[in-house]
Motif scaffolding. Structure first.
Motif, PDB file in Angstrom:
ATOM      1  N   ALA A  75      -2.427  -4.906  11.632  1.00 12.16           N
ATOM      2  CA  ALA A  75      -1.641  -5.636  10.629  1.00 12.16           C
ATOM      3  C   ALA A  75      -2.284  -5.471   9.243  1.00 12.16           C
ATOM      4  O   ALA A  75      -1.591  -5.278   8.245  1.00 12.16           O
ATOM      5  CB  ALA A  75      -1.558  -7.107  10.996  1.00 12.16           C
ATOM      6  N   ARG A  79      -0.066  -2.791   6.888  1.00  9.55           N
ATOM      7  CA  ARG A  79       0.903  -3.630   6.188  1.00  9.55           C
ATOM      8  C   ARG A  79       1.392  -2.926   4.922  1.00  9.55           C
ATOM      9  O   ARG A  79       0.751  -2.022   4.409  1.00  9.55           O
ATOM     10  CB  ARG A  79       0.309  -4.987   5.856  1.00  9.55           C
ATOM     11  N   ILE A  88      -0.019 -11.618   5.504  1.00  6.78           N
ATOM     12  CA  ILE A  88      -0.058 -11.581   6.962  1.00  6.78           C
ATOM     13  C   ILE A  88      -0.127 -13.040   7.388  1.00  6.78           C
ATOM     14  O   ILE A  88      -0.870 -13.829   6.826  1.00  6.78           O
ATOM     15  CB  ILE A  88      -1.287 -10.795   7.451  1.00  6.78           C
ATOM     16  N   SER A 101       3.341  -9.404   9.996  1.00  6.70           N
ATOM     17  CA  SER A 101       2.828  -8.576   8.920  1.00  6.70           C
ATOM     18  C   SER A 101       3.978  -7.957   8.130  1.00  6.70           C
ATOM     19  O   SER A 101       4.955  -7.505   8.720  1.00  6.70           O
ATOM     20  CB  SER A 101       1.969  -7.448   9.514  1.00  6.70           C
TER      21      SER A 101
END
Length: 181
Positions: A75, A79, A88, A101
């Motif tokens: 994540a 991202r 997140i 995310s």
């Protein structure tokens, strides 16, 4: 980069379900500090219990920590940082843990393709990944196989494989609480 952590509980009142926020943390430091603090918070609320397996006592958790680490690392690495307003988010409910995310896949890539290894490797944040892989050996080791690694971990420890929900602008990975056997 921010990670917002919520611990929430559902309760029923007046025939309606309500959610109560029991704890909330905003994490904002360096990459490794955010990762470490997130894992500490998850570990704090991830219930531990002992299970006897083949006459030996083993410690088990509601959620698979190693799989959650994989999800969190990915994540943070993958991202979409162009969504500066989006963090997140980690939600812990009574029955599940969600890691959300800001993450948009290119239109030619799906979660099913990633699971089946039928895809061309894709990264949005090449510089971040190169930097992180030099300092975090675990990241370099499993960079392209995180979905399959999570599947292996869940199978090995008898957890339910997480659910992956992809929307227009985010990826939600949902771990359901493992029932005590």
């Amino acid at each position: 980069m921010d990670i917002v952590f919520f611990l929430s509980s559902y309760f029923k009142w007046n025939s309606m379900w309500w959610s109560e926020i029991l704890d909330k943390k905003d994490l904002e430091w360096t990459f490794d500090e955010i990762y470490d603090d997130s894992i500490k918070i998850i570990h704090k609320y991830n219930a531990e219990y002992k299970k006897i397996i083949w006459y030996k006592s083993e410690i088990r958790y509601d959620y698979p920590l190693e799989a959650i680490r994989e999800t969190l690392i990915n994540a943070m690495l993958h991202r979409d940082y162009t969504y500066i307003w989006a963090n997140i988010r980690i939600f812990m409910f009574d029955d599940r843990l969600e890691i959300i995310s800001p993450w948009v896949l290119p239109n030619w890539l799906t979660i099913d393709a990633i699971k089946s290894w039928i895809y061309q490797r894709f990264t949005r944040n090449e510089y971040i990944i190169n930097f992180a892989s030099k300092f975090f050996s675990k990241i370099a080791e499993n960079l392209w196989s995180w979905v399959n690694r999570i599947k292996e971990i869940c199978k090995e420890w008898w957890y339910i494989e997480p659910e992956y929900l992809l929307t227009e602008n985010e990826l939600r990975v949902i771990y359901y609480k493992k029932p005590v056997e």
